[in-house]
Scaffold this motif. Structure first.
Motif, PDB file in Angstrom:
ATOM      1  N   GLN A  64      -6.111  19.368   1.602  1.00  0.00           N
ATOM      2  CA  GLN A  64      -5.746  20.778   1.397  1.00  0.00           C
ATOM      3  C   GLN A  64      -5.979  21.208  -0.054  1.00  0.00           C
ATOM      4  O   GLN A  64      -5.657  22.320  -0.443  1.00  0.00           O
ATOM      5  CB  GLN A  64      -4.277  21.000   1.754  1.00  0.00           C
ATOM      6  N   GLY A  65      -6.481  20.300  -0.891  1.00  0.00           N
ATOM      7  CA  GLY A  65      -6.765  20.613  -2.280  1.00  0.00           C
ATOM      8  C   GLY A  65      -5.561  20.458  -3.196  1.00  0.00           C
ATOM      9  O   GLY A  65      -5.590  20.899  -4.349  1.00  0.00           O
ATOM     10  N   LYS A  66      -4.483  19.840  -2.690  1.00  0.00           N
ATOM     11  CA  LYS A  66      -3.295  19.648  -3.539  1.00  0.00           C
ATOM     12  C   LYS A  66      -3.513  18.362  -4.347  1.00  0.00           C
ATOM     13  O   LYS A  66      -2.985  17.302  -4.013  1.00  0.00           O
ATOM     14  CB  LYS A  66      -2.042  19.563  -2.679  1.00  0.00           C
ATOM     15  N   TRP A  67      -4.302  18.480  -5.421  1.00  0.00           N
ATOM     16  CA  TRP A  67      -4.750  17.309  -6.183  1.00  0.00           C
ATOM     17  C   TRP A  67      -3.611  16.554  -6.838  1.00  0.00           C
ATOM     18  O   TRP A  67      -3.722  15.370  -7.117  1.00  0.00           O
ATOM     19  CB  TRP A  67      -5.787  17.725  -7.218  1.00  0.00           C
ATOM     20  N   TRP A  68      -2.460  17.260  -7.109  1.00  0.00           N
ATOM     21  CA  TRP A  68      -1.363  16.593  -7.815  1.00  0.00           C
ATOM     22  C   TRP A  68      -0.718  15.475  -6.992  1.00  0.00           C
ATOM     23  O   TRP A  68       0.040  14.686  -7.512  1.00  0.00           O
ATOM     24  CB  TRP A  68      -0.317  17.602  -8.303  1.00  0.00           C
ATOM     25  N   TYR A  69      -1.057  15.418  -5.698  1.00  0.00           N
ATOM     26  CA  TYR A  69      -0.551  14.296  -4.891  1.00  0.00           C
ATOM     27  C   TYR A  69      -1.245  12.976  -5.253  1.00  0.00           C
ATOM     28  O   TYR A  69      -0.873  11.920  -4.758  1.00  0.00           O
ATOM     29  CB  TYR A  69      -0.694  14.600  -3.403  1.00  0.00           C
ATOM     30  N   VAL A  70      -2.233  13.060  -6.150  1.00  0.00           N
ATOM     31  CA  VAL A  70      -2.860  11.841  -6.667  1.00  0.00           C
ATOM     32  C   VAL A  70      -1.829  11.047  -7.486  1.00  0.00           C
ATOM     33  O   VAL A  70      -1.863   9.813  -7.509  1.00  0.00           O
ATOM     34  CB  VAL A  70      -4.087  12.215  -7.547  1.00  0.00           C
ATOM     35  N   ILE A  71      -0.870  11.764  -8.098  1.00  0.00           N
ATOM     36  CA  ILE A  71       0.130  11.083  -8.961  1.00  0.00           C
ATOM     37  C   ILE A  71       0.999  10.132  -8.134  1.00  0.00           C
ATOM     38  O   ILE A  71       1.051   8.934  -8.444  1.00  0.00           O
ATOM     39  CB  ILE A  71       0.982  12.124  -9.746  1.00  0.00           C
ATOM     40  N   PRO A  72       1.670  10.621  -7.051  1.00  0.00           N
ATOM     41  CA  PRO A  72       2.429   9.643  -6.246  1.00  0.00           C
ATOM     42  C   PRO A  72       1.537   8.580  -5.616  1.00  0.00           C
ATOM     43  O   PRO A  72       1.964   7.438  -5.454  1.00  0.00           O
ATOM     44  CB  PRO A  72       3.112  10.485  -5.172  1.00  0.00           C
ATOM     45  N   LEU A  73       0.276   8.954  -5.304  1.00  0.00           N
ATOM     46  CA  LEU A  73      -0.644   7.955  -4.731  1.00  0.00           C
ATOM     47  C   LEU A  73      -0.871   6.826  -5.744  1.00  0.00           C
ATOM     48  O   LEU A  73      -0.797   5.637  -5.397  1.00  0.00           O
ATOM     49  CB  LEU A  73      -1.980   8.621  -4.374  1.00  0.00           C
ATOM     50  N   CYS A  74      -1.100   7.219  -7.010  1.00  0.00           N
ATOM     51  CA  CYS A  74      -1.327   6.200  -8.058  1.00  0.00           C
ATOM     52  C   CYS A  74      -0.066   5.347  -8.240  1.00  0.00           C
ATOM     53  O   CYS A  74      -0.151   4.118  -8.380  1.00  0.00           O
ATOM     54  CB  CYS A  74      -1.689   6.870  -9.382  1.00  0.00           C
ATOM     55  N   LEU A  75       1.113   6.015  -8.255  1.00  0.00           N
ATOM     56  CA  LEU A  75       2.367   5.258  -8.414  1.00  0.00           C
ATOM     57  C   LEU A  75       2.534   4.261  -7.265  1.00  0.00           C
ATOM     58  O   LEU A  75       2.960   3.119  -7.469  1.00  0.00           O
ATOM     59  CB  LEU A  75       3.563   6.212  -8.462  1.00  0.00           C
ATOM     60  N   GLY A  76       2.174   4.698  -6.074  1.00  0.00           N
ATOM     61  CA  GLY A  76       2.267   3.808  -4.903  1.00  0.00           C
ATOM     62  C   GLY A  76       1.320   2.627  -5.038  1.00  0.00           C
ATOM     63  O   GLY A  76       1.692   1.487  -4.752  1.00  0.00           O
ATOM     64  N   ILE A  77       0.103   2.916  -5.517  1.00  0.00           N
ATOM     65  CA  ILE A  77      -0.880   1.825  -5.681  1.00  0.00           C
ATOM     66  C   ILE A  77      -0.385   0.830  -6.738  1.00  0.00           C
ATOM     67  O   ILE A  77      -0.540  -0.383  -6.589  1.00  0.00           O
ATOM     68  CB  ILE A  77      -2.261   2.398  -6.048  1.00  0.00           C
ATOM     69  N   LEU A  78       0.249   1.378  -7.801  1.00  0.00           N
ATOM     70  CA  LEU A  78       0.751   0.488  -8.869  1.00  0.00           C
ATOM     71  C   LEU A  78       1.790  -0.511  -8.339  1.00  0.00           C
ATOM     72  O   LEU A  78       1.950  -1.608  -8.879  1.00  0.00           O
ATOM     73  CB  LEU A  78       1.363   1.314 -10.003  1.00  0.00           C
ATOM     74  N   MET A  79       2.525  -0.113  -7.302  1.00  0.00           N
ATOM     75  CA  MET A  79       3.516  -1.029  -6.696  1.00  0.00           C
ATOM     76  C   MET A  79       2.840  -2.331  -6.246  1.00  0.00           C
ATOM     77  O   MET A  79       3.442  -3.396  -6.275  1.00  0.00           O
ATOM     78  CB  MET A  79       4.163  -0.368  -5.484  1.00  0.00           C
ATOM     79  N   TRP A  80       1.598  -2.211  -5.800  1.00  0.00           N
ATOM     80  CA  TRP A  80       0.894  -3.377  -5.256  1.00  0.00           C
ATOM     81  C   TRP A  80       0.516  -4.390  -6.343  1.00  0.00           C
ATOM     82  O   TRP A  80       0.118  -5.512  -6.018  1.00  0.00           O
ATOM     83  CB  TRP A  80      -0.371  -2.927  -4.512  1.00  0.00           C
ATOM     84  N   THR A  81       0.643  -3.981  -7.606  1.00  0.00           N
ATOM     85  CA  THR A  81       0.288  -4.938  -8.669  1.00  0.00           C
ATOM     86  C   THR A  81       1.254  -6.130  -8.686  1.00  0.00           C
ATOM     87  O   THR A  81       0.980  -7.131  -9.340  1.00  0.00           O
ATOM     88  CB  THR A  81       0.299  -4.251 -10.052  1.00  0.00           C
ATOM     89  N   ARG A  82       2.355  -6.014  -7.975  1.00  0.00           N
ATOM     90  CA  ARG A  82       3.288  -7.153  -7.884  1.00  0.00           C
ATOM     91  C   ARG A  82       2.600  -8.380  -7.273  1.00  0.00           C
ATOM     92  O   ARG A  82       3.031  -9.502  -7.459  1.00  0.00           O
ATOM     93  CB  ARG A  82       4.489  -6.787  -7.005  1.00  0.00           C
ATOM     94  N   LEU A  83       1.551  -8.120  -6.528  1.00  0.00           N
ATOM     95  CA  LEU A  83       0.866  -9.240  -5.860  1.00  0.00           C
ATOM     96  C   LEU A  83       0.035 -10.068  -6.839  1.00  0.00           C
ATOM     97  O   LEU A  83      -0.352 -11.193  -6.539  1.00  0.00           O
ATOM     98  CB  LEU A  83      -0.033  -8.709  -4.728  1.00  0.00           C
ATOM     99  N   VAL A  84      -0.271  -9.490  -8.017  1.00  0.00           N
ATOM    100  CA  VAL A  84      -1.047 -10.232  -9.030  1.00  0.00           C
ATOM    101  C   VAL A  84      -0.096 -10.600 -10.175  1.00  0.00           C
ATOM    102  O   VAL A  84       0.343  -9.711 -10.909  1.00  0.00           O
ATOM    103  CB  VAL A  84      -2.213  -9.367  -9.577  1.00  0.00           C
ATOM    104  N   PRO A  85       0.255 -11.874 -10.330  1.00  0.00           N
ATOM    105  CA  PRO A  85       1.272 -12.264 -11.318  1.00  0.00           C
ATOM    106  C   PRO A  85       1.013 -11.706 -12.721  1.00  0.00           C
ATOM    107  O   PRO A  85       1.944 -11.303 -13.406  1.00  0.00           O
ATOM    108  CB  PRO A  85       1.208 -13.789 -11.303  1.00  0.00           C
ATOM    109  N   LYS A  86      -0.268 -11.644 -13.114  1.00  0.00           N
ATOM    110  CA  LYS A  86      -0.577 -11.180 -14.471  1.00  0.00           C
ATOM    111  C   LYS A  86      -0.232  -9.701 -14.668  1.00  0.00           C
ATOM    112  O   LYS A  86       0.063  -9.253 -15.764  1.00  0.00           O
ATOM    113  CB  LYS A  86      -2.079 -11.406 -14.730  1.00  0.00           C
ATOM    114  N   TRP A  87      -0.307  -8.931 -13.594  1.00  0.00           N
ATOM    115  CA  TRP A  87      -0.090  -7.480 -13.701  1.00  0.00           C
ATOM    116  C   TRP A  87       1.251  -7.028 -13.125  1.00  0.00           C
ATOM    117  O   TRP A  87       1.492  -5.829 -12.988  1.00  0.00           O
ATOM    118  CB  TRP A  87      -1.214  -6.736 -12.949  1.00  0.00           C
ATOM    119  N   THR A  88       2.105  -7.964 -12.792  1.00  0.00           N
ATOM    120  CA  THR A  88       3.380  -7.593 -12.153  1.00  0.00           C
ATOM    121  C   THR A  88       4.144  -6.542 -12.951  1.00  0.00           C
ATOM    122  O   THR A  88       4.774  -5.644 -12.379  1.00  0.00           O
ATOM    123  CB  THR A  88       4.258  -8.855 -11.974  1.00  0.00           C
TER     124      THR A  88
END
Lengths: 223, 283
Positions: A64-88
């Motif tokens: 729908q062009g609501k680009w600011w939803y990229v921010i929560p998307l990025c925050l959500g993706i950052l959660m997955w860094t827990r899987l890499v010990p170096k980037w936890t």
């Protein structure tokens, strides 16, 4: 009943009996049914979460062009860094934001609903006794609740040794707690028996259609 | 070996067998047991009964198929009363395993109402099913502001703004009560956020395991009614005048409970009958 229903009901009955077979001993039928439940549930949850979270909250909004939803998307993706010990450590940023928001929303309301309201309720026990609506039965009930409340609280008061009067009240507190646990146990028994009844109702009346061929049941339900 | 020592050596599968047989036999033998109505159940019935045709209530179905046995009869009885009284119902399912089950439940309630009265309750006009969204606390807070925030569309992907029933329903303050039928901790969120934050009158229909934990909320008036387990479901079936699976199940409950009580008494008698020194070894 059409053939589709017969087959699906028979599969459900087989799975019910497979689960019940564990009561005798662990066996391949039980294992099969158990793994099937876990697998189906996991698959179901993945689909549900995709269509109720990812799709409407991210994909559709971005479309729908609501680009600011990229921010929560990025925050959500950052959660997955827990899987890499170096980037936890990176995952702590979205986690901190989430905890902050959740705590801010929860603490005042949790305090109100689960502490303040119950303190009010306990004080109301006393005020009720002086109210014009007070009845003898109501007063006796309130006195029992109030004494039980104090006794149970004293049982959890560990700053003074449970001896003498304190020890006696703490013992009453144990009795009060036991009554509470007994009520919980009674309800739990009822709940577990309810599940058993439901499965038997399914096996006997839905699968085997017993109501139509048990003569006394047929007579009972048609008179 | 004495009788009591043999009792402690008894294979627990015999207990399962006796309990299973007692349930099976009492299920196929027709008899009835009295079901006294508790004040907690009557409060819910009277509250819904006092509403006018066209009023809206929110039925929060927060359970999954594992607790259908106790909770489906409650939901069906509540829907029956609402449909009979022409009370409009907003339905949500805040358990991930709940939405498909809830859609089937609504279809059943609508079909039964049609079979009984010849009147077909219409989706979007007489009832609305908003479906499932994760994180119940946030969803309840969202519904407190506007149903359209967490649910821009209903379960069937129809925009909520296009549903005639929702034209005058903006948020939780526009519904007369929330009836939460639940087998999960979602109930806590309804108490804390639904009632605590927005003050919406709340009543609970809970599994037996949960019921005793929520009775204190009756005393604090945070809820106005409570249906506990199959007994609560049977009470509501009696109240709406439609005895069904829950009422049928209560006769079996009575027999099963008597068997369990006998086992408990026998176990205790045996425990105290054997010498103290042998108790630890045997138990």
């Amino acid at each position: 009943m059409d053939w589709g229903s017969v087959i699906s009901t028979t599969i459900a009955a087989f799975l019910t009996l497979a689960i019940f077979s564990f009561l005798y001993k662990d066996n391949p039928f039980y294992k099969f049914a158990e793994h099937l439940v876990v697998g189906v549930t996991a698959g179901y949850w993945v689909v549900i979460f995709y269509y109720t979270v990812v799709m409407p909250n991210i994909i559709e909004r971005l479309q729908q062009g609501k680009w600011w939803y990229v921010i929560p998307l990025c925050l959500g993706i950052l959660m997955w860094t827990r899987l890499v010990p170096k980037w936890t450590w990176i995952s702590r940023y979205p986690l901190a934001l989430y905890l902050g928001v959740a705590t801010g929303a929860a603490i005042p309301l949790e305090m109100k609903a689960k502490v303040v309201e119950h303190l009010n309720g306990s004080v109301a026990l006393v005020t009720y006794m002086h109210s014009p609506q007070a009845t003898t039965g109501g007063i006796i009930n309130n006195v029992i609740i109030l004494l039980g409340l104090v006794a149970a609280l004293i049982y959890f008061f560990f700053s003074k040794e449970h001896k003498g009067a304190i020890g006696l009240i703490a013992k009453v507190g144990i009795v009060v707690l036991m009554v509470g646990f007994g009520a919980s146990f009674g309800f739990t028994v009822m709940a577990r028996v309810s599940l058993l009844i439901d499965r038997f109702q399914f096996l006997v009346f839905t699968w085997l259609n017993a109501a139509s061929w048990l003569p006394w049941y047929y007579w009972y339900t048609h008179n | 070996m004495t009788v009591f020592e043999k009792m402690f050596a008894l294979d627990r599968r015999w207990i399962y067998l006796v309990l299973g047989l007692s349930v099976l036999i009492s299920l196929v033998i027709p008899f009835t047991v009295p079901i006294p109505i508790s004040q907690e159940a009557r409060n819910i019935y009277n509250y819904v009964d006092s509403l006018k045709a066209g009023d809206v209530i929110h039925l929060a179905i927060d359970y999954d198929p594992s607790t259908i046995a106790e909770l489906h009869p409650m939901s069906l009885s509540i829907l029956r009363q609402c449909f009979d009284k022409k009370i409009k119902v907003v339905v949500t399912a805040l358990h991930p395993n709940g939405p498909v089950m809830t859609a089937m439940l609504l279809d059943t309630a609508v079909a039964r109402h049609f079979a009984r009265t010849g009147e077909r309750m219409k989706r979007g006009i007489d009832y609305v099913f908003l479906g499932y969204k994760p994180y119940p606390a946030l969803i309840i807070l969202g519904m407190g502001q506007n149903y359209r925030i967490p649910f821009p569309t209903d379960y069937y992907n129809v925009p909520v703004d296009s549903l005639p029933m929702m034209a005058h329903v903006r948020n939780l303050t526009d519904v007369r009560a929330v009836l939460n039928v639940s087998g999960t901790s979602g109930t806590d969120y309804w108490i804390t956020y639904g009632n605590g934050r927005y003050g919406v009158p709340l009543a609970l229909g809970l599994t037996g395991v949960m019921a005793s934990d929520y009775y204190p909320y009756m005393q604090t008036h945070q809820i106005f009614g409570l249906l506990g387990g199959l007994k609560g479901a049977a009470e509501y079936e009696e109240l709406v005048g439609a005895p069904g699976r829950a009422v049928e199940g209560m006769k079996v409950q009575v027999v099963a409970h008597m068997v369990i009580i006998l086992f408990i008494i026998a176990g205790n008698v045996g425990y105290f009958a054997i010498p103290k020194s042998q108790r630890r070894r045997l138990t």
